[in-house]
Write a protein that holds these residues in place. Sequence first.
Motif: not given
Length: 235
Positions: A32-54
């Motif tokens: 589980i990767l966590q983000a508190a806002n959209a900016n953190e989510m965008t950074s994690s998407l590009k860095r961590d390549d998750p399989d699914l987003v909640l």
Amino acid sequence: MTDAPLKILLCDDEPRLREMVAEYLTERGYDILQAANANEMTSSLKRDDPDLVLLDINMPGQDGLSALRDMRVYSSVPVIMLTAARDVVDRIVGLEMGADDYLGKPVDLRELEARIKAALRRQQAPVTAAATARAGGMVPFGQCQVDLESARLFGPEGEEIPITAMEFDLLQLFLDNKGRALSRDQILEGAHKRGWEPFDRSIDLRVSRLRRKIEVNPAKPQTIRTVRGIGYIFD
């Protein structure tokens, strides 16, 4: 050697909800990767390549719907929206923008796990026998080309057009039923693999969104046509 755990990115501004969901899903083998806002989510998407987003809809700063819209420009990762229980309009808008599913708050953790498994199955589902029989894995769909092996859509100039797992399911269903009119119930059963609430207009919304990607003139569709009183046909 065991397979690496599937990565799920949870974006929600409520720390207690993130902790609760993260603890539950971690115990069930997810990373589980966590983000508190959209900016953190965008950074994690590009860095961590998750399989699914909640993705929560109601967040300070950029809300979940606009974050989803921006995400769909460059990513087709499955997205499950977390919505207030009665926000029907938000759910419909989320589906139209490219969400794969939605779940109302307060979150039922067992239902959340079931929705995650269903979305990941759709993403990883093998191509049907009828589809794999087509030479080369690349087949025409209107002015576009669909790569069945990699579940990707390409425009008339060869440019890749981002599509979600559910949009690929829909494309594949139409390809496997070329020239056959499909009712909305048949499409729900064949492409979406789960029950839907009575108010749901997701089929019409998804077809409309798909038309905007594949039709020369989405207002006068020639590839996916409406059959009055029945549903839709790919012809």
